[in-house]
Write an enzyme that holds these catalytic residues in place. Structure first.
Site, PDB file in Angstrom:
ATOM      1  N   TRP A  35      -9.741   8.916  -0.677  1.00  0.00           N
ATOM      2  CA  TRP A  35     -10.042   8.157   0.549  1.00  0.00           C
ATOM      3  C   TRP A  35     -11.412   7.480   0.506  1.00  0.00           C
ATOM      4  CZ3 TRP A  35      -6.652   6.061   3.287  1.00  0.00           C
ATOM      5  CH2 TRP A  35      -5.462   6.704   3.622  1.00  0.00           C
ATOM      6  N   TRP A  70       0.800  -1.240   0.000  1.00  0.00           N
ATOM      7  CA  TRP A  70       0.000   0.000   0.000  1.00  0.00           C
ATOM      8  C   TRP A  70       0.827   1.281   0.000  1.00  0.00           C
ATOM      9  CZ3 TRP A  70      -4.996   1.966   0.238  1.00  0.00           C
ATOM     10  CH2 TRP A  70      -5.128   3.242   0.790  1.00  0.00           C
ATOM     11  N   PHE A 130       3.541   9.303  10.030  1.00  0.00           N
ATOM     12  CA  PHE A 130       2.570   9.922   9.135  1.00  0.00           C
ATOM     13  C   PHE A 130       3.277  10.916   8.203  1.00  0.00           C
ATOM     14  CE2 PHE A 130      -1.946   9.435  11.133  1.00  0.00           C
ATOM     15  CZ  PHE A 130      -1.803   8.064  11.133  1.00  0.00           C
ATOM     16  N   GLU A 153      -5.857  18.563   5.801  1.00  0.00           N
ATOM     17  CA  GLU A 153      -4.641  17.740   5.835  1.00  0.00           C
ATOM     18  C   GLU A 153      -3.603  18.298   4.856  1.00  0.00           C
ATOM     19  OE1 GLU A 153      -6.323  13.363   6.899  1.00  0.00           O
ATOM     20  OE2 GLU A 153      -6.511  13.850   4.793  1.00  0.00           O
ATOM     21  N   ASN A 177       0.111   5.703   0.126  1.00  0.00           N
ATOM     22  CA  ASN A 177      -0.723   6.894  -0.013  1.00  0.00           C
ATOM     23  C   ASN A 177       0.142   8.146  -0.158  1.00  0.00           C
ATOM     24  OD1 ASN A 177      -1.067   5.997   3.004  1.00  0.00           O
ATOM     25  ND2 ASN A 177      -1.860   8.065   3.156  1.00  0.00           N
ATOM     26  N   ASP A 178      -0.056   9.177   0.618  1.00  0.00           N
ATOM     27  CA  ASP A 178       0.532  10.499   0.336  1.00  0.00           C
ATOM     28  C   ASP A 178       2.023  10.511  -0.045  1.00  0.00           C
ATOM     29  OD1 ASP A 178      -1.775  10.762   1.813  1.00  0.00           O
ATOM     30  OD2 ASP A 178      -0.914  12.049   3.340  1.00  0.00           O
ATOM     31  N   ARG A 200      -1.214  17.470  12.303  1.00  0.00           N
ATOM     32  CA  ARG A 200      -0.300  16.654  11.491  1.00  0.00           C
ATOM     33  C   ARG A 200       0.123  17.270  10.153  1.00  0.00           C
ATOM     34  NH1 ARG A 200      -5.297  13.820  11.482  1.00  0.00           N
ATOM     35  NH2 ARG A 200      -6.345  13.794   9.459  1.00  0.00           N
ATOM     36  N   TRP A 258      -4.497   0.399   4.007  1.00  0.00           N
ATOM     37  CA  TRP A 258      -3.818   1.304   4.944  1.00  0.00           C
ATOM     38  C   TRP A 258      -3.526   0.571   6.254  1.00  0.00           C
ATOM     39  CZ3 TRP A 258      -4.495   3.871   9.673  1.00  0.00           C
ATOM     40  CH2 TRP A 258      -3.665   4.991   9.863  1.00  0.00           C
TER      41      TRP A 258
HETATM   42  C1  FRU Z   1      -3.735  12.265   4.157  1.00  0.00           C
HETATM   43  C2  FRU Z   1      -3.433  11.603   5.496  1.00  0.00           C
HETATM   44  C3  FRU Z   1      -2.564  12.510   6.340  1.00  0.00           C
HETATM   45  C4  FRU Z   1      -1.865  11.549   7.258  1.00  0.00           C
HETATM   46  C5  FRU Z   1      -1.663  10.353   6.361  1.00  0.00           C
HETATM   47  C6  FRU Z   1      -1.740   9.037   7.065  1.00  0.00           C
HETATM   48  O1  FRU Z   1      -4.046  11.370   3.146  1.00  0.00           O
HETATM   49  O2  FRU Z   1      -4.639  11.272   6.143  1.00  0.00           O
HETATM   50  O3  FRU Z   1      -3.273  13.515   7.030  1.00  0.00           O
HETATM   51  O4  FRU Z   1      -0.672  12.041   7.751  1.00  0.00           O
HETATM   52  O5  FRU Z   1      -2.662  10.412   5.358  1.00  0.00           O
HETATM   53  O6  FRU Z   1      -1.361   7.998   6.223  1.00  0.00           O
END
Ligand code: FRU
Length: 497
Positions: free
Chosen positions: A300, A27, A86, A209, A29-30, A157, A54
């Protein structure tokens, strides 16, 4: 398996992006910690190495010398006693402000450590730093971590840090629930609260975020620069669009960001559904001076459900951001980075100065990995455009509706979509023709479409999951004619060897 067999199967799974970054397995993500240093563009990213959904977050790592092909590197940061890792950023500490580098320079990552309070499940998000003396290959955590905490904040965050020359200090923008908090520091270790932005400003139907704050010239004029604040907004069950990114334009004096538009103005970075949590690269050399950006190509709303196997998640193409003034005000312009032209092979001019008045197949590539460049001169057709990744039962339509002046992307019949009820959708964006012309630059990969209209005035990024055999490119004009000034297809090379 022999070497040749490995080569043949590498990055060929169903829906595997051919020219976008995706991890070998598991996986993503960001994008995180994007920084340029010693000839390398670093791309760290939210990574769960033990599954395709996730989970406990690590920072995965890749580097590139040209923003086109990427080399996978070992995991950079992993969960520890303070928490999971994160999102966050990285900077070059050129002057050794931290004292980590014996008077030299090195990389410092600033990220959120996400844990829980003792004896409770209450989320505890704090900011920590780590440093690398070997070009990001290995990292040491600062012994004084965390460097910033605030027990009153649950959503606290995604620090993005940059050097602010005028005030001679580091500035951090941090997502704090429904606002962005700004802090400053002389050494990346001691942080002082400066101001908070966002109450009643822009779109608030989701948690804020992944902010980013940077300055850009307007219409290329350095003396007329503005500051841009990117803010990603999390998913909300009441909105089919899911998670998306807004931006604000204004002034920043080292302490306070001031929005120049009315507080109820919402500006969207991308009008597709799959460009989230994007931020820009730090420390691009002055001789280059581009502000380059990459986003996570998912949403998401359904990110954990998309039908890939083995791996899940990819990045958008790297893009250059700029500001242009138009009749609606100053807007962010996005264009794919120039370097991507290196992927073009055997470009074919398919049509030139031709009148289109019906549906016709213009080309069927061997594989859905190509770029299209088209310029249309409006005629009396009510709509026109392309049906991409087309077969008897699948199509992804990228078109323009003349009367409403809207660019649209329709993925209702694009392929697999039953993994989430809101995936099959048509979305659109206002786009005025320029001197009666509409220009489209479209990148099609095995599971995505990115549209840049009128030289990046509108960007639309969407995942699609077509069958590998749905490949025809069809042109259409409805209820009249449109002139196709030119249409070129550039088959794109795969970046994985
Ligand atoms: C955005 C987020 C951030 C966080 C991360 C966790 O997609 O929710 O705010 O740091 O992903 O994986």
């Amino acid at each position: 398996m022999t070497q040749t067999q490995i080569k043949d199967v590498y990055y060929t799974e169903t829906y595997r992006p051919q020219f976008h970054y995706s991890p070998e397995a598991n996986w993503l993500n960001d994008p995180n910690g994007m920084v340029y240093y010693n000839g390398e563009y670093h791309l760290f990213y939210q990574y769960h190495p033990n599954g395709t959904t996730w989970g406990p977050m690590h920072w995965g790592h890749a580097v590139s010398s040209d923003l086109v092909s990427w080399e996978h590197l070992p995991i950079a940061l992993k969960p520890d006693s303070i928490g999971a890792i994160f999102s966050g950023s990285a900077v070059v500490d050129w002057q050794d402000a931290t004292g980590f580098f014996n008077g030299g320079s090195g990389l410092v990552a600033i990220f959120t450590h996400a844990g829980t309070y003792p004896d409770s499940d209450r989320s505890k998000q704090v900011q920590s730093i780590a440093y690398s003396k070997d070009n990001g290959r290995t990292w040491d955590l600062y012994e004084g971590n965390p460097v910033l905490s605030d027990e009153s904040q649950l959503d606290f965050r995604d620090p993005k840090v940059f050097w602010h020359t005028e005030t001679n200090r580091w500035v951090m923008v941090l997502a704090t629930g429904q606002t962005i908090s700004i802090y400053s520091s002389p050494d990346l270790k001691e942080w002082t609260f400066a101001s908070e932005f966002g109450e009643n400003q822009g779109f608030h139907e989701g948690v804020w975020e992944c902010p980013d704050l940077f300055q850009l010239p307007v219409d290329g004029d350095e003396s007329a620069s503005k500051w841009v604040l990117l803010v990603s907004v999390g998913d909300n069950a009441d909105f089919v669009e899911g998670s998306r990114t807004q931006y604000f334009i204004g002034e920043f004096d080292g302490t306070t960001f001031r929005n120049e538009n009315s507080e109820d103005t919402t500006l969207w970075l991308d009008y597709g559904r799959d460009n989230y949590a994007g931020v820009s690269w730090s420390d691009i050399p002055q001789s280059d001076s581009r502000r380059m950006y990459i986003g996570w190509m998912s949403n998401w709303k359904y990110a954990n459900l998309t039908p890939s196997e083995k791996w899940r998640g990819a990045m958008t193409l790297p893009r250059t951001l700029s500001l242009a003034s138009g009749k609606r005000g100053i807007r962010l312009i996005q264009s794919p980075v120039e370097e991507l032209k290196a992927l073009r092979s055997q470009s074919i001019l398919l049509k030139e100065n031709e009148v289109i008045e019906k549906k016709e197949v213009v080309y069927t590539p061997d594989t859905n990995s190509y770029e299209l460049e088209a310029e249309f001169q409006l005629g009396d057709a009510s709509s026109f455009g392309f049906s991409l990744c087309t077969s008897s039962n699948e199509k992804t339509i990228v078109g323009y509706d003349v009367k409403s002046e809207k660019l649209f992307l329709d993925r209702t019949a694009s392929g697999q979509s039953d993994f989430h009820q809101d995936f099959a959708a048509k979305h659109n964006a206002v786009l005025s023709s320029k001197h009666g012309k509409v220009k489209l630059q479209i990148f099609v990969d095995w599971s995505s479409v990115e549209v840049f209209a009128n030289d990046g005035e509108v960007a639309m990024t969407d995942l699609i999951f077509p069958d590998r055999d749905s490949r025809a490119i069809e042109l259409f004009a409805k209820n009249g004619q449109v002139e196709l000034v030119s249409l070129t297809v550039h088959p794109l090379k795969k970046i994985w060897k």
